[in-house]
Write a protein that holds these residues in place. Structure first.
Motif, PDB file in Angstrom:
ATOM      1  N   GLN A 217       0.831  -1.205   0.000  1.00  0.00           N
ATOM      2  CA  GLN A 217       0.000   0.000   0.000  1.00  0.00           C
ATOM      3  C   GLN A 217       0.867   1.257   0.000  1.00  0.00           C
ATOM      4  O   GLN A 217       0.497   2.260  -0.610  1.00  0.00           O
ATOM      5  N   ALA A 218       1.995   1.212   0.692  1.00  0.00           N
ATOM      6  CA  ALA A 218       2.844   2.395   0.862  1.00  0.00           C
ATOM      7  C   ALA A 218       3.669   2.714  -0.384  1.00  0.00           C
ATOM      8  O   ALA A 218       3.855   3.886  -0.713  1.00  0.00           O
TER       9      ALA A 218
ATOM     10  N   GLY B 231       6.261   6.491  -4.306  1.00  0.00           N
ATOM     11  CA  GLY B 231       6.583   6.864  -5.683  1.00  0.00           C
ATOM     12  C   GLY B 231       5.940   8.177  -6.088  1.00  0.00           C
ATOM     13  O   GLY B 231       6.567   9.012  -6.750  1.00  0.00           O
ATOM     14  N   GLN B 232       4.688   8.379  -5.681  1.00  0.00           N
ATOM     15  CA  GLN B 232       4.007   9.634  -6.000  1.00  0.00           C
ATOM     16  C   GLN B 232       4.651  10.815  -5.276  1.00  0.00           C
ATOM     17  O   GLN B 232       4.760  11.914  -5.841  1.00  0.00           O
ATOM     18  N   ILE B 233       5.067  10.589  -4.036  1.00  0.00           N
ATOM     19  CA  ILE B 233       5.750  11.656  -3.294  1.00  0.00           C
ATOM     20  C   ILE B 233       7.007  12.080  -4.042  1.00  0.00           C
ATOM     21  O   ILE B 233       7.261  13.269  -4.234  1.00  0.00           O
ATOM     22  N   VAL B 234       7.780  11.115  -4.497  1.00  0.00           N
ATOM     23  CA  VAL B 234       9.007  11.419  -5.240  1.00  0.00           C
ATOM     24  C   VAL B 234       8.674  12.164  -6.533  1.00  0.00           C
ATOM     25  O   VAL B 234       9.257  13.215  -6.838  1.00  0.00           O
ATOM     26  N   MET B 235       7.714  11.650  -7.279  1.00  0.00           N
ATOM     27  CA  MET B 235       7.375  12.237  -8.569  1.00  0.00           C
ATOM     28  C   MET B 235       6.839  13.668  -8.426  1.00  0.00           C
ATOM     29  O   MET B 235       7.302  14.591  -9.103  1.00  0.00           O
ATOM     30  N   PHE B 236       5.880  13.874  -7.519  1.00  0.00           N
ATOM     31  CA  PHE B 236       5.283  15.202  -7.393  1.00  0.00           C
ATOM     32  C   PHE B 236       6.219  16.190  -6.700  1.00  0.00           C
ATOM     33  O   PHE B 236       6.176  17.384  -6.978  1.00  0.00           O
ATOM     34  N   PHE B 237       7.084  15.701  -5.819  1.00  0.00           N
ATOM     35  CA  PHE B 237       8.088  16.592  -5.238  1.00  0.00           C
ATOM     36  C   PHE B 237       9.042  17.075  -6.331  1.00  0.00           C
ATOM     37  O   PHE B 237       9.401  18.258  -6.374  1.00  0.00           O
TER      38      PHE B 237
ATOM     39  N   LEU C 183      12.756  12.536   4.423  1.00  0.00           N
ATOM     40  CA  LEU C 183      12.436  11.460   5.363  1.00  0.00           C
ATOM     41  C   LEU C 183      11.898  10.243   4.621  1.00  0.00           C
ATOM     42  O   LEU C 183      12.287   9.104   4.890  1.00  0.00           O
ATOM     43  N   THR C 184      11.005  10.497   3.676  1.00  0.00           N
ATOM     44  CA  THR C 184      10.375   9.411   2.924  1.00  0.00           C
ATOM     45  C   THR C 184      11.392   8.665   2.068  1.00  0.00           C
ATOM     46  O   THR C 184      11.449   7.435   2.070  1.00  0.00           O
ATOM     47  N   VAL C 185      12.202   9.399   1.344  1.00  0.00           N
ATOM     48  CA  VAL C 185      13.134   8.792   0.398  1.00  0.00           C
ATOM     49  C   VAL C 185      14.282   8.076   1.107  1.00  0.00           C
ATOM     50  O   VAL C 185      14.731   7.027   0.652  1.00  0.00           O
ATOM     51  N   HIS C 186      14.736   8.618   2.217  1.00  0.00           N
ATOM     52  CA  HIS C 186      15.911   8.054   2.876  1.00  0.00           C
ATOM     53  C   HIS C 186      15.572   7.059   3.988  1.00  0.00           C
ATOM     54  O   HIS C 186      16.487   6.512   4.611  1.00  0.00           O
ATOM     55  N   ALA C 187      14.295   6.809   4.219  1.00  0.00           N
ATOM     56  CA  ALA C 187      13.912   5.821   5.231  1.00  0.00           C
ATOM     57  C   ALA C 187      14.318   4.422   4.765  1.00  0.00           C
ATOM     58  O   ALA C 187      14.395   4.143   3.569  1.00  0.00           O
ATOM     59  N   ASP C 188      14.573   3.557   5.719  1.00  0.00           N
ATOM     60  CA  ASP C 188      14.954   2.173   5.426  1.00  0.00           C
ATOM     61  C   ASP C 188      13.674   1.326   5.420  1.00  0.00           C
ATOM     62  O   ASP C 188      13.306   0.716   6.413  1.00  0.00           O
TER      63      ASP C 188
ATOM     64  N   ASN D  49      -0.306  10.042   2.566  1.00  0.00           N
ATOM     65  CA  ASN D  49      -1.275  10.832   1.794  1.00  0.00           C
ATOM     66  C   ASN D  49      -1.212  12.307   2.177  1.00  0.00           C
ATOM     67  O   ASN D  49      -1.363  13.184   1.329  1.00  0.00           O
ATOM     68  N   SER D  50      -0.974  12.597   3.458  1.00  0.00           N
ATOM     69  CA  SER D  50      -0.849  13.990   3.917  1.00  0.00           C
ATOM     70  C   SER D  50       0.376  14.671   3.313  1.00  0.00           C
ATOM     71  O   SER D  50       0.335  15.857   2.978  1.00  0.00           O
ATOM     72  N   ILE D  51       1.456  13.926   3.174  1.00  0.00           N
ATOM     73  CA  ILE D  51       2.660  14.474   2.535  1.00  0.00           C
ATOM     74  C   ILE D  51       2.347  14.825   1.081  1.00  0.00           C
ATOM     75  O   ILE D  51       2.690  15.915   0.611  1.00  0.00           O
ATOM     76  N   LEU D  52       1.679  13.916   0.399  1.00  0.00           N
ATOM     77  CA  LEU D  52       1.280  14.177  -0.991  1.00  0.00           C
ATOM     78  C   LEU D  52       0.391  15.405  -1.088  1.00  0.00           C
ATOM     79  O   LEU D  52       0.578  16.248  -1.967  1.00  0.00           O
ATOM     80  N   GLU D  53      -0.561  15.511  -0.182  1.00  0.00           N
ATOM     81  CA  GLU D  53      -1.478  16.656  -0.174  1.00  0.00           C
ATOM     82  C   GLU D  53      -0.716  17.962   0.033  1.00  0.00           C
ATOM     83  O   GLU D  53      -0.976  18.959  -0.645  1.00  0.00           O
TER      84      GLU D  53
END
Length: 183
Positions: free
Chosen positions: A30-31, A36-42, A115-120, A154-158
């Motif tokens: 689910q995550a 991927g969307q966070i990376v793309m839209f950022f 935080l999202t991209v570098h998390a393990d 989802n909040s990060i994306l928003e």
């Protein structure tokens, strides 16, 4: 998003191995699309910011802006954008409502993206706590985990989407100020 810390012992280990792998995989399935969307839209937000910086230097060519920001990280671009915009506001004697909030949101988008991209993500427990890294303080070494729920992703994306809209609105306001300035 909640953060939890665990005191580092002799070896860097996580309590995550004890979880049901099927449950963990379900959460990650689910995550991952949200990550991927966070990376793309950022990345799109960063390119929008780049374009605003280019236009700040010249509306005739992007060349000078490209030369100036070449090699800059996102945070440095936000700082440059803020300094340049502050001087623009001062020079035209115009305060732009919401500008400081835009800067705050641009910075927060960068922080959350990192935080999202570098998390393990291989070390995520059932509650969505994902290993971030170690933090060394005067009290010792701690392992840090952040809770990425599906809702928080989802909040990060928003936030990224809303920040893009705010940046676009600011660009329109800036253009209005320029076009209404007596020549």
């Amino acid at each position: 998003m909640k953060i939890k810390r665990k005191s580092f012992e002799q070896f860097l280990m996580h309590d995550i191995e004890e979880l049901d792998a099927e449950i963990q995989e379900g959460y990650l399935e689910q995550a991952f699309p949200l990550i991927g969307q966070i990376v793309m839209f950022f990345n799109t937000l960063e390119k929008d910011l780049d374009h605003m910086i280019y236009e700040s230097f010249s509306d005739r060519s992007d060349q000078m802006g490209i030369i100036v920001i070449s090699g800059m990280n996102y945070s440095a671009k936000v700082d440059l954008f803020k300094r340049y915009s502050d001087m623009f506001h001062w020079g035209f004697q115009k305060e732009v409502p919401g500008f400081e909030l835009l800067i705050k949101d641009l910075r927060e988008c960068g922080r959350l993206r990192n935080l999202t991209v570098h998390a393990d993500w291989n070390n995520t427990d059932i509650e969505g706590y994902t290993y971030l890294g170690t933090k060394i303080t005067k009290d010792g070494i701690n392992q840090e985990y952040i809770q990425f729920s599906i809702d928080s992703l989802n909040s990060i994306l928003e936030l990224i989407h809303h920040t893009r809209f705010k940046l676009s609105d600011y660009y329109e306001t800036r253009t209005e100020i320029l076009s209404n300035w007596p020549t």
